[in-house]
Design an enzyme around this catalytic site. Sequence first.
Site, PDB file in Angstrom:
ATOM      1  N   ASP A  23       0.881  -1.172   0.000  1.00  0.00           N
ATOM      2  CA  ASP A  23       0.000   0.000   0.000  1.00  0.00           C
ATOM      3  C   ASP A  23       0.915   1.217   0.000  1.00  0.00           C
ATOM      4  OD1 ASP A  23      -1.735   2.073   0.468  1.00  0.00           O
ATOM      5  OD2 ASP A  23      -2.488   1.341   2.394  1.00  0.00           O
ATOM      6  N   LYS A  86       2.895  11.077  -3.472  1.00  0.00           N
ATOM      7  CA  LYS A  86       1.857  10.353  -4.241  1.00  0.00           C
ATOM      8  C   LYS A  86       0.924  11.335  -4.961  1.00  0.00           C
ATOM      9  CE  LYS A  86      -1.818   6.905  -3.467  1.00  0.00           C
ATOM     10  NZ  LYS A  86      -2.379   6.010  -2.443  1.00  0.00           N
ATOM     11  N   GLU A 186      -7.328   0.398  -4.659  1.00  0.00           N
ATOM     12  CA  GLU A 186      -7.357   0.313  -3.189  1.00  0.00           C
ATOM     13  C   GLU A 186      -8.705  -0.208  -2.657  1.00  0.00           C
ATOM     14  OE1 GLU A 186      -6.086   4.247  -2.163  1.00  0.00           O
ATOM     15  OE2 GLU A 186      -4.038   3.840  -2.830  1.00  0.00           O
ATOM     16  N   ASP A 210     -12.852   5.796   2.013  1.00  0.00           N
ATOM     17  CA  ASP A 210     -11.401   5.825   2.300  1.00  0.00           C
ATOM     18  C   ASP A 210     -10.967   7.242   2.640  1.00  0.00           C
ATOM     19  OD1 ASP A 210      -8.651   5.728   2.314  1.00  0.00           O
ATOM     20  OD2 ASP A 210      -8.455   4.530   0.499  1.00  0.00           O
TER      21      ASP A 210
END
Length: 616
Positions: A23, A86, A186, A210
Amino acid sequence: MATVSINLATGSVQKEEIIVGIDLGTTNSLVAFINPDGNPQVINDTGKGVLVPSVVHFQPDGSVIVGNEAKEHLITDTQNTIFSVKRLLGRSFDDIKAHSELFSYKIIDDDSESMVKINAGGRYYTPIELSAMVLKELKDRAEHALKTAVNRAVITVPAYFNDSQRQATRDAGKLAGLDVLRIVNEPTAASLAYGIGLDPEEEKTIAVYDLGGGTFDVSVLKIQNGIFEVLATNGDTFLGGDDFDQAIVNYWIEANQLQNRMNDDTLRQALRLKAEEAKKALTTQNLFNDFVGEIPCAITRMKFEELISAKVEQTIQSCRNALADANLNISDIQEVVMVGGSTRTPLVKRKVSEFFAQEVHDKINPDEVVALGAAIQSDILAGNRKDILLLDVTPLSLGIETMGGLMDVIIPRNAKVPSKAGRQYTTSIDGQANMKISVYQGERDLVKENRKLAEFDLKGIPGMPAGFPKVDINFRLNADGILTVEAVELRSGVKQKVEVKPTYGLTDEEVEKMLIDSIQNAKEDVSRRMLIESRTEGEQMVYTVERFLQKNKDQVSEQETLDTQKLLDALKAALVSGDKDLIHKSIDELNEFTRPFAERLMNVAIGTAMKGRRVE
């Protein structure tokens, strides 16, 4: 003679090379594997903790530290400590300039649509290189903990990541020395961790909420025959637990009247870290009370919930939007999965549960659930879960040749078949009428080391300045392995297409050799790719600036022309040197110098065009 591998960490015989699930997060990253009992397990190497902060710090001596130790430098050396990389993967400066104040390090505005670069430690880095440093740290920790080589991985990305962001993640994995078997969404990984979708007979519609440190997204998934289809995704890539921290910081600034001291980076970061501590404490207690130096930092849970209620409501609105986009009602959602550390906040859990009118899945640690699901996906790919159908996949990546002889991957290896994907390209020379499209198969960064499948010309592009034509190149790979490549110039509708059979004539051994070569040469390949990309960018800059001076010689002063010519000569010399950082530095300096008078000329042109016109 047969050989067996013993995993020294577990004492068991290892049947084959391990595949890990990763992850790669905005705030924290982690790695998981399938233990000898067949269960997913996160890796905590030598007690450093499961979560590895996605932070990279460049030290004065040129060395690099990643993770926990790097995080400490967020306060002491903001310019050379990179976080939230990211957010930058597969993005140009135009994509992120509205949020550039959130980054304390220098992001280069090169006035182009190419991927952003970061200046740190006296060098220029792409988000791919920086992400690779985080992935390399995870790989090293996994190898140290498991006492075995780790070369293969499944890496997760948000469901909304586009093709270039997914490819950038693959490239980062490759640079870190990993063979990236699959890029998994994800929400899909989180669902697998809860066992949702493992039964091929199961049909369900679920929502995955999320809320991480820096980003929020909600995905609505339909699961049928073991296939996860994303029906809708919604959210905000600049909303997360960091905003909760900032709300607390703002509250303390006001309470202690610190407004005049907020240009102090060290104090601001210290308050932010203390706010993060307070947020975590308030998940289990009603009052937090501490100090930063002599500054009192107290807050109640009630006050905290009041401060963040608008942000939480924003996430609920995103849930409404996602349902509307999927043409579904709340009653159609059968399961709700919670992901991300910020979902521990009691108010968040309460509001999501109320909105979906059901209990949410939050029993698995929300920080770990995605990595655990990625490990399950890796187990499926390894063929250890016989009850799960593995769809046919492409054995090698398919792409086209771009400037400098580089391979631009459009359909990555291990993509499910049938598959379709596309990218948009443009011309590099004024008035370019034809574009040669060369199709390749393979894993190397230079096309000359891959296998050529086809070549055709897109002819009749209308004469336009460089960068104006928009050419869509679409790949469609059908269930029989036939690849159709289509190129369309969008402004004129000019179209051309070709059909090829990508796997024709390649044996399993040849495919395997191509894969091994790509991993063994990954670092050298990526270095060459980055040098070629910087050279291409530099040559384009020289072409653009020389053309600009030629067209506007009456509008630019003699001194400006002389100074620009000096910088142009420096860039030309850098291009010959083969030093990537020197090329980026020269591009940066030329760009910074020419921007003011380019803007001045633009204002004059707009003023002339608008003269005598009424704006209503």
